[in-house]
Scaffold this motif. Structure first.
Motif, mmCIF file in Angstrom:
data_model
loop_
_atom_site.group_PDB
_atom_site.id
_atom_site.type_symbol
_atom_site.label_atom_id
_atom_site.label_comp_id
_atom_site.label_asym_id
_atom_site.label_seq_id
_atom_site.Cartn_x
_atom_site.Cartn_y
_atom_site.Cartn_z
ATOM 1 N N ASP A 188 0.829 -1.200 0.000
ATOM 2 C CA ASP A 188 0.000 0.000 0.000
ATOM 3 C C ASP A 188 0.869 1.257 0.000
ATOM 4 N N THR A 196 -8.112 6.440 1.145
ATOM 5 C CA THR A 196 -7.386 5.402 0.421
ATOM 6 C C THR A 196 -6.421 6.050 -0.555
ATOM 7 N N THR A 203 -4.042 10.609 -2.606
ATOM 8 C CA THR A 203 -4.921 10.024 -1.600
ATOM 9 C C THR A 203 -6.285 10.702 -1.679
ATOM 10 N N ASN A 233 -8.737 0.381 -4.703
ATOM 11 C CA ASN A 233 -9.507 0.449 -3.460
ATOM 12 C C ASN A 233 -10.607 1.502 -3.544
ATOM 13 N N ARG A 234 -10.291 2.609 -4.190
ATOM 14 C CA ARG A 234 -11.302 3.658 -4.336
ATOM 15 C C ARG A 234 -12.518 3.112 -5.076
#
Length: 203
Positions: free
Chosen positions: A28, A163, A191, A168-169
């Motif tokens: 990440d 995120t 982000t 992931n978004r």
């Protein structure tokens, strides 16, 4: 395939939850920014601090086999007491002492950037959603979100998170986190702060 059993984490499961989250966030970009070249040393300490803060209030949810975990902060006015404040100071003081000054400065910069976009109204904050890499794609992440999302909807409270990956978004958008605000982190990764609005009250 039967639905996974989702429940609150027990204090004695700290080690297994830390291992799951550490494995899940190894690639990440935000966690790489926070921990620099010392991910393997610092990530377990960071996750452990989060667990110690959130598990006592029943805000760490897991699958029965601990392959997935969601760590929440409840709406701020529910946690505003001296015991919580002291626990928070103690947990982060330990992490900072282990991480060193540079990592501490990055953490402060990250938290400052988030504070600039946090809404003033009450909301549930999803600080961590993690599924062990060997178990991804089984629907565990969606399942472990369900209890708090359902409670938030019942009470008419928003849910928020940040995120740093497009994948992931998109995952969160499909689960109702449709309001997006860019978070500017100096020297950090792109982000987004995402908000899931509560349902409109019935007329």
């Amino acid at each position: 395939m039967s639905a996974p059993v989702i429940r609150r984490a027990l204090p004695g499961e700290r080690g297994e939850v830390v291992a799951t989250v550490t494995a899940a966030f190894a690639e990440d970009p935000a966690w790489a920014f926070l921990m620099g070249e010392e991910y393997q040393r610092l990530a377990p300490e960071f996750v452990g601090a989060l667990f110690d803060l959130r598990a006592p209030g029943g805000n760490v949810w897991v699958s029965e086999d601990l392959a997935t975990a969601a760590m929440w902060e409840s709406p701020s006015d529910d946690d505003d007491d001296d015991d919580d404040e002291q626990r928070t100071k103690k947990a982060w003081a330990r992490y900072v002492s282990l991480a060193g000054e540079e990592a501490h400065e990055r953490l402060v910069a990250y938290k400052t950037a988030l504070a600039a976009v946090c809404p003033a109204d009450r909301y549930w904050y999803l600080g961590v959603l993690a599924t062990h890499p060997a178990r991804q794609g089984e629907g565990l992440a969606t399942a472990v979100l369900t209890p708090v999302l359902g409670e938030a909807d019942r009470l008419g409270i928003a849910c928020c998170l940040e995120t740093s990956t497009v994948v992931n978004r998109r995952f969160y958008e499909r689960r109702g986190f449709l309001e997006s605000t860019e978070v500017v982190i100096p020297a950090g990764p792109p982000t987004w702060w995402l908000r899931r609005a509560p349902p409109e009250p019935l007329a």
